[in-house]
Design an enzyme around this catalytic site. Structure first.
Site, PDB file in Angstrom:
ATOM      1  N   GLU A 161       0.817  -1.221   0.000  1.00 52.66           N
ATOM      2  CA  GLU A 161       0.000   0.000   0.000  1.00 52.66           C
ATOM      3  C   GLU A 161       0.852   1.274   0.000  1.00 52.66           C
ATOM      4  OE1 GLU A 161      -3.371  -0.148  -0.290  1.00 52.66           O
ATOM      5  OE2 GLU A 161      -3.001  -2.295  -0.506  1.00 52.66           O
ATOM      6  N   CYS A 162       2.144   1.123   0.137  1.00 57.42           N
ATOM      7  CA  CYS A 162       3.063   2.253   0.266  1.00 57.42           C
ATOM      8  C   CYS A 162       3.782   2.511  -1.055  1.00 57.42           C
ATOM      9  CB  CYS A 162       4.078   1.944   1.366  1.00 57.42           C
ATOM     10  SG  CYS A 162       5.433   3.120   1.490  1.00 57.42           S
ATOM     11  N   GLY A 163       3.661   3.729  -1.574  1.00 54.93           N
ATOM     12  CA  GLY A 163       4.313   4.097  -2.834  1.00 54.93           C
ATOM     13  C   GLY A 163       5.824   3.980  -2.756  1.00 54.93           C
ATOM     14  N   ARG A 180       6.630   0.363  -3.040  1.00 55.00           N
ATOM     15  CA  ARG A 180       6.419  -0.125  -4.416  1.00 55.00           C
ATOM     16  C   ARG A 180       7.532   0.350  -5.352  1.00 55.00           C
ATOM     17  NH1 ARG A 180       1.096   1.496  -3.189  1.00 55.00           N
ATOM     18  NH2 ARG A 180       1.311   3.320  -4.558  1.00 55.00           N
TER      19      ARG A 180
END
Length: 140
Positions: free
Chosen positions: A10-12, A15
Site C-alpha cells: 500500500e506504500c508508494g 512499491r
C-alpha cells in the site's frame, strides 16, 4: 544471500523500491511485514545492520505513534519493540537487505546504494519524479 524487502504494497515508496530492485535484474524475497511481522530479534538486526537507532526506524505518519506516546524519549528500546510488536505499522518501510548492505529505503532511491547492479536504466517513480534519466544519469 538473496535480496529481501520488508514491503507494504500500500506504500508508494515501498512499491518504487521493489520496482527498482526488480529492474536491477533481481527477484527479491518479499516479506509483507504487516501480514508477517518480523520478530523483535529480527527488527533489532535490521535496524542495527542499517546503522540506525531503533527510534529512527519508527514511522509516525498514519500510525498510533502519537496515541501511544512514543515521542517520549525516555522510553526504552524494549518499550519501543513492544509497541512495534503490537502495531507492526510502526516499523518504517521498506527495509531492504542485499549482499552489499541493509538500508531503510526512504527515499526509495537509497536502494540503488546497496544493489549489486545499480545501473538499472531509466527509472521514474509512480509520482512522476525521474530518478534515472534516459541516458542512465542518476538525477537524485
Amino acid at each position: 544471500m538473496t535480496v529481501t524487502i520488508y514491503h507494504n504494497p500500500e506504500c508508494g515508496t515501498s512499491r518504487n523500491t521493489l520496482a527498482m530492485i526488480r529492474q536491477s535484474g533481481v527477484e527479491p524475497r518479499v516479506v509483507e511485514y504487516l501480514k508477517n511481522p518480523p520478530s523483535r530479534e529480527r527488527i533489532v538486526e535490521l535496524v542495527s545492520a542499517a546503522g540506525m537507532a531503533l527510534r529512527q526506524a519508527l514511522r509516525q505518519k498514519d500510525t498510533p505513534y502519537e496515541a501511544l506516546g512514543l515521542g517520549d524519549t525516555s522510553l526504552t528500546d524494549d518499550a519501543l519493540l513492544d509497541a512495534i510488536g503490537q502495531h507492526p505499522v510502526l516499523l518504517n518501510r521498506p527495509f531492504v537487505e542485499t549482499p552489499v548492505g541493509t538500508r531503510l529505503c526512504r527515499p526509495s532511491e537509497v536502494v540503488l546504494d546497496i544493489l549489486e547492479n545499480p545501473d538499472i536504466g531509466p527509472f521514474t517513480k509512480e509520482d512522476g519524479e525521474v530518478i534515472i534519466d534516459a541516458e542512465g544519469k542518476r538525477i537524485v
